[in-house]
Motif scaffolding. Sequence first.
Motif, PDB file in Angstrom:
ATOM      1  N   LEU A  87       3.609  21.988  21.298  1.00 16.48           N
ATOM      2  CA  LEU A  87       2.686  22.725  20.435  1.00 16.48           C
ATOM      3  C   LEU A  87       3.371  23.973  19.870  1.00 16.48           C
ATOM      4  N   THR A  88       4.140  24.635  20.718  1.00 17.82           N
ATOM      5  CA  THR A  88       4.861  25.839  20.262  1.00 17.82           C
ATOM      6  C   THR A  88       5.811  25.472  19.118  1.00 17.82           C
ATOM      7  N   THR A  89       6.555  24.364  19.305  1.00 11.87           N
ATOM      8  CA  THR A  89       7.501  23.933  18.270  1.00 11.87           C
ATOM      9  C   THR A  89       6.757  23.563  16.983  1.00 11.87           C
ATOM     10  N   LEU A  90       5.630  22.880  17.158  1.00 10.64           N
ATOM     11  CA  LEU A  90       4.846  22.455  15.987  1.00 10.64           C
ATOM     12  C   LEU A  90       4.340  23.676  15.231  1.00 10.64           C
ATOM     13  N   TYR A  91       3.856  24.645  15.978  1.00  6.44           N
ATOM     14  CA  TYR A  91       3.339  25.874  15.375  1.00  6.44           C
ATOM     15  C   TYR A  91       4.432  26.595  14.594  1.00  6.44           C
ATOM     16  N   GLN A  92       5.635  26.652  15.182  1.00  5.49           N
ATOM     17  CA  GLN A  92       6.756  27.305  14.495  1.00  5.49           C
ATOM     18  C   GLN A  92       7.126  26.553  13.225  1.00  5.49           C
ATOM     19  N   THR A  93       7.111  25.221  13.290  1.00  9.42           N
ATOM     20  CA  THR A  93       7.441  24.412  12.101  1.00  9.42           C
ATOM     21  C   THR A  93       6.427  24.675  10.993  1.00  9.42           C
ATOM     22  N   VAL A  94       5.168  24.712  11.372  1.00  8.01           N
ATOM     23  CA  VAL A  94       4.119  24.950  10.361  1.00  8.01           C
ATOM     24  C   VAL A  94       4.277  26.345   9.767  1.00  8.01           C
ATOM     25  N   CYS A  95       4.617  27.323  10.612  1.00 11.00           N
ATOM     26  CA  CYS A  95       4.819  28.700  10.107  1.00 11.00           C
ATOM     27  C   CYS A  95       5.983  28.756   9.131  1.00 11.00           C
ATOM     28  N   HIS A  96       7.053  28.017   9.420  1.00 15.78           N
ATOM     29  CA  HIS A  96       8.218  27.994   8.526  1.00 15.78           C
ATOM     30  C   HIS A  96       7.841  27.460   7.161  1.00 15.78           C
ATOM     31  N   GLN A  97       6.859  26.564   7.131  1.00 15.35           N
ATOM     32  CA  GLN A  97       6.465  25.954   5.861  1.00 15.35           C
ATOM     33  C   GLN A  97       5.859  26.976   4.896  1.00 15.35           C
ATOM     34  N   VAL A  98       5.278  28.011   5.497  1.00 16.06           N
ATOM     35  CA  VAL A  98       4.648  29.028   4.652  1.00 16.06           C
ATOM     36  C   VAL A  98       5.729  29.826   3.918  1.00 16.06           C
ATOM     37  N   CYS A  99       6.835  30.074   4.631  1.00 18.99           N
ATOM     38  CA  CYS A  99       7.869  30.955   4.067  1.00 18.99           C
ATOM     39  C   CYS A  99       8.727  30.245   3.023  1.00 18.99           C
TER      40      CYS A  99
ATOM     41  N   CYS C  29      -6.172  23.291  15.844  1.00 20.70           N
ATOM     42  CA  CYS C  29      -5.881  24.429  14.955  1.00 20.70           C
ATOM     43  C   CYS C  29      -4.575  24.219  14.206  1.00 20.70           C
ATOM     44  N   SER C  30      -3.578  23.710  14.926  1.00 21.93           N
ATOM     45  CA  SER C  30      -2.269  23.474  14.288  1.00 21.93           C
ATOM     46  C   SER C  30      -2.392  22.455  13.176  1.00 21.93           C
ATOM     47  N   SER C  31      -3.165  21.410  13.426  1.00 29.70           N
ATOM     48  CA  SER C  31      -3.340  20.358  12.416  1.00 29.70           C
ATOM     49  C   SER C  31      -4.051  20.935  11.187  1.00 29.70           C
ATOM     50  N   THR C  32      -5.100  21.715  11.424  1.00 26.43           N
ATOM     51  CA  THR C  32      -5.849  22.309  10.303  1.00 26.43           C
ATOM     52  C   THR C  32      -4.970  23.299   9.538  1.00 26.43           C
ATOM     53  N   MET C  33      -4.165  24.048  10.297  1.00 33.89           N
ATOM     54  CA  MET C  33      -3.268  25.031   9.680  1.00 33.89           C
ATOM     55  C   MET C  33      -2.245  24.329   8.804  1.00 33.89           C
ATOM     56  N   ASN C  34      -1.735  23.196   9.292  1.00 27.21           N
ATOM     57  CA  ASN C  34      -0.755  22.431   8.531  1.00 27.21           C
ATOM     58  C   ASN C  34      -1.347  21.963   7.209  1.00 27.21           C
ATOM     59  N   GLU C  35      -2.601  21.497   7.266  1.00 24.82           N
ATOM     60  CA  GLU C  35      -3.268  21.030   6.035  1.00 24.82           C
ATOM     61  C   GLU C  35      -3.430  22.193   5.066  1.00 24.82           C
ATOM     62  N   LEU C  36      -3.829  23.331   5.600  1.00 21.10           N
ATOM     63  CA  LEU C  36      -4.034  24.512   4.754  1.00 21.10           C
ATOM     64  C   LEU C  36      -2.717  24.925   4.099  1.00 21.10           C
ATOM     65  N   VAL C  37      -1.640  24.939   4.882  1.00 21.81           N
ATOM     66  CA  VAL C  37      -0.328  25.344   4.365  1.00 21.81           C
ATOM     67  C   VAL C  37       0.126  24.396   3.265  1.00 21.81           C
ATOM     68  N   ASP C  38      -0.087  23.096   3.482  1.00 23.40           N
ATOM     69  CA  ASP C  38       0.295  22.102   2.464  1.00 23.40           C
ATOM     70  C   ASP C  38      -0.468  22.342   1.167  1.00 23.40           C
TER      71      ASP C  38
END
Lengths: 99, 312, 47
Positions: A87-99, C29-38
């Motif tokens: 989950l930590t890795t996934l969260y970091q990956t998603v955060c990187h997508q924003v930048c 939350c991570s899944s929803t956040m990913n959708e939002l970011v996309d």
Amino acid sequence: NYIEDLLKNVRTQVLLKLIKPYTKIQIPFISKELNMPKKDIEELLVSLILDNRIHGHIDQVNRLLEHGDRLKGIEKSTAIDKWNTQLTTLYQTVCHQVC
Amino acid sequence: SSDSIFFYDEAAQARFQREQPWADNPDYFKRVKISALALLKMVVHARSGGTIEVMGLMQGKIDGDAFIVMDAFALPVEGTETRVNAQADANEYMVEYSQTNKLVGRLENVVGWYHSHPGYGCWLSGIDVSTQLLNQRFQEPFLAVVIDPTRTVSAGKVEIGAFRTYPRGYQPPDEPVSEYQTIPLSKIDDFGVHCKQYYALDITYFKSSLDCHLLDLLWNKYWVNTLSSSPLLGSGDYVAGQISDLAEKIERAESQLAHSHLGSFIVAPQKKNEEESQLTKITRDSAKITVEQVHLLMSQVIKDILFNSVRL
Amino acid sequence: IESEKFQDDFLMEYNDTLLVTYLAMFTNCSSTMNELVDKFNTAYDRH
């Protein structure tokens, strides 16, 4: 020629059935139930533990068999830890997508 | 009238065999009715196998577009998912059993087979699809039933599925809509490749008046067993396996997500949707695991309040 | 049953279930956040 093996098989089955509901069993109790000397019971228990047919260990000081896998609870904790790491890795990956 | 279903009309069954309405329509059979006795026997047999797959046969009859399963019997084979044709080991047993049945006045024929998928859901693997295709070629009408004894315990209801395969090359007119179920990562490829080669039938259950009476008598015993058992403690290994599998799925989804982020110019829109739905599936799986755990914990908490909070 | 050992084991199971619920919530939350970011990246054409 086969009597000893047969006897060992029968004793193994009875022993496994006997210790199933317990977490701590006294070796003298098992010896009384199986009508066998305590030394033979210990040898049988050692061979079953080494063969992974019994999960537990022998406390020779108190003449106890502590039945039940000590590591049983650890499996769940390891799995949850793995989930947490991913989950930590996934969260970091998603955060990187924003930048 | 509830017992009339148990009556076996030999003439009607012979007529069905002559007319073979299923021959022209691969979707002909839509429903399965399983007797309480057959269900109990199958579930108990599946549960007795532990983590090893077991199999057996079902006896019954046909009624229009429905299979009626009256009884089931176990076969002396194990590990059905690891061998191509495990059934072959029990051929002699099957023939002898069927012949003995007729001698004692049991008229129903074998109408299907059941096997267990301990912990990985009710669906047909590649081996199962080949076996069922063979059965449907030579022993029609034939049904395949899959039971998951592990999920039965953790979900609190019988996890069972009844399936029939389509002939090779047949394209069903509508995409069959199946209920979502969690598939472990190690089995997901096998599931995905063959999921369109079969369809699921609706399952209902029936019991005789004697079954009703016996089950009523066992009501108290059932409640004593339910209250004194604790699936939360007993299903620790299965839950640990599920959580581990979920972690691996997250790892896979995360690596695909990272790659798609790096190659986002090249990645086609469809693939992006696939990755998104992967995360959605993972979320659904995690919710399912949580809900099951919470249900089991709720029963523990309620029992604790009810029985341990009584002060003399 | 009223014993310390029972309470220990009972609360251990309680905590494990709460932890699983917590992690499932984070996964959601991570899944929803990913959708939002996309959607954000698509809307603002950020690749």
